[in-house]
Design an enzyme around this catalytic site. Structure first.
Site, short mmCIF file in Angstrom:
data_model
loop_
_atom_site.label_atom_id
_atom_site.label_comp_id
_atom_site.label_asym_id
_atom_site.label_seq_id
_atom_site.Cartn_x
_atom_site.Cartn_y
_atom_site.Cartn_z
N HIS A 1 0.84 -1.20 0.00
CA HIS A 1 0.00 0.00 0.00
C HIS A 1 0.88 1.26 0.00
O HIS A 1 0.62 2.22 -0.72
CB HIS A 1 -0.87 0.06 1.27
CG HIS A 1 -1.92 -1.00 1.38
ND1 HIS A 1 -2.07 -1.77 2.52
CD2 HIS A 1 -2.89 -1.39 0.52
CE1 HIS A 1 -3.09 -2.58 2.34
NE2 HIS A 1 -3.60 -2.40 1.15
N LYS B 1 -17.78 -5.99 7.18
CA LYS B 1 -16.57 -6.79 7.46
C LYS B 1 -16.22 -6.62 8.92
O LYS B 1 -16.55 -5.59 9.52
CB LYS B 1 -15.39 -6.28 6.64
CG LYS B 1 -15.30 -6.81 5.23
CD LYS B 1 -13.96 -6.39 4.64
CE LYS B 1 -13.82 -6.80 3.19
NZ LYS B 1 -12.57 -6.30 2.60
N ARG C 1 -1.82 -5.96 -8.39
CA ARG C 1 -0.72 -6.87 -8.07
C ARG C 1 -0.48 -7.89 -9.17
O ARG C 1 0.64 -8.24 -9.49
CB ARG C 1 -1.00 -7.61 -6.76
CG ARG C 1 -0.84 -6.75 -5.54
CD ARG C 1 -1.38 -7.44 -4.32
NE ARG C 1 -2.81 -7.63 -4.45
CZ ARG C 1 -3.63 -7.91 -3.45
NH1 ARG C 1 -3.15 -8.08 -2.24
NH2 ARG C 1 -4.92 -8.05 -3.65
N SER D 1 -3.02 -7.66 2.91
CA SER D 1 -3.29 -7.53 4.34
C SER D 1 -3.78 -8.85 4.92
O SER D 1 -3.42 -9.23 6.04
CB SER D 1 -4.38 -6.47 4.58
OG SER D 1 -3.94 -5.21 4.13
O1 PNS Z 1 -8.53 -2.62 0.27
P1 PNS Z 1 -9.77 -3.12 -0.40
O2 PNS Z 1 -10.64 -3.82 0.62
O3 PNS Z 1 -9.49 -3.96 -1.62
O4 PNS Z 1 -10.56 -1.82 -0.90
C1 PNS Z 1 -11.81 -1.96 -1.53
C2 PNS Z 1 -12.52 -0.62 -1.64
C3 PNS Z 1 -12.54 0.13 -0.33
C4 PNS Z 1 -11.80 0.23 -2.66
C5 PNS Z 1 -13.94 -0.94 -2.14
O5 PNS Z 1 -14.48 -1.91 -1.32
C6 PNS Z 1 -14.86 0.28 -2.14
O6 PNS Z 1 -14.71 1.16 -2.94
N1 PNS Z 1 -15.82 0.29 -1.20
C7 PNS Z 1 -16.74 1.39 -1.03
C8 PNS Z 1 -18.16 1.00 -1.42
C9 PNS Z 1 -18.39 1.23 -2.88
O7 PNS Z 1 -18.22 2.32 -3.41
N2 PNS Z 1 -18.79 0.16 -3.58
C10 PNS Z 1 -18.99 0.16 -5.00
C11 PNS Z 1 -17.67 -0.03 -5.70
S1 PNS Z 1 -17.91 -0.23 -7.41
#
Ligand code: PNS
Length: 177
Positions: A18, A42, A95, A132
């Site tokens: 990150h 979560k 990644r 993570s």
């Molecule tokens: O570190 P992560 O868990 O891979 O991050 C995922 C994240 C936070 C980028 C994604 O879950 C997100 O954008 N969540 C917010 C809710 C949202 O906007 N959902 C629609 C996405 S298309």
């Protein structure tokens, strides 16, 4: 007018992968907003405040991270946070090919629902295996995560795992991020 990038994630906890993406973004954009998701569906290992705090501490120690980075938290839609923060684009690390399918789906949805573009930045190959969730798994079973996460995060993981052992459990699973 300068460009602002939003680097979102769960950061449970922040890893060196990150930090690499945030650092490289900070060198290429005028402003960087790191967005830490509070996701009630979560069960993270670290609370929102802890995740924000660990990120802030880690960023403060990195020479390649300029003073143009700020850490924020959000809940709900990422596109709403992007709008509130005045972000021009979302930047996410990629990644491997396995990340691509999910990332492209989210990127396309974010254009559709918020007209916000996503730039996918290839992860430094040094960190292509790092996540993570794997860090938490390794730490949970006593493996060494030194060099994969900032030292303060390693300490926090050890404290959290020791507390879980004290309670007779291995702690929350924290998802797959
Ligand atoms: O570190 P992560 O868990 O891979 O991050 C995922 C994240 C936070 C980028 C994604 O879950 C997100 O954008 N969540 C917010 C809710 C949202 O906007 N959902 C629609 C996405 S298309």
């Amino acid at each position: 007018m300068g460009l602002t990038a939003l680097c979102p994630g769960t950061f449970d906890p922040v890893t060196n992968g990150h930090l690499d993406i945030i650092g490289r973004t900070s060198q290429r954009f005028d402003e960087v907003v790191v967005g830490v998701l509070e996701n009630p569906s979560k069960q993270p290992l670290f609370s929102l405040d802890e995740r924000v705090g660990l990120l802030g501490e880690a960023l403060a120690e990195l020479p390649e991270v300029r003073s143009n980075v700020k850490v924020t938290s959000f809940h709900g839609l990422l596109v709403d946070h992007a709008r509130q923060q005045g972000a021009d684009v979302i930047v996410k690390g990629l990644r491997a090919v396995s990340d691509y399918e999910y990332e492209i789906q989210m990127a396309q949805m974010n254009v559709r629902i918020g007209d916000v573009e996503t730039l996918l930045m290839p992860t430094n190959p040094k960190w292509s295996f790092l996540s993570s969730s794997l860090v938490k798994e390794v730490a949970r079973f006593g493996g060494d995560v030194a060099g994969l996460v900032p030292e303060r995060v390693r300490e926090a993981l050890l404290e959290r795992m020791a507390a879980a052992v004290g309670r007779g459990g291995a702690g929350g699973d924290g998802g797959r991020a």
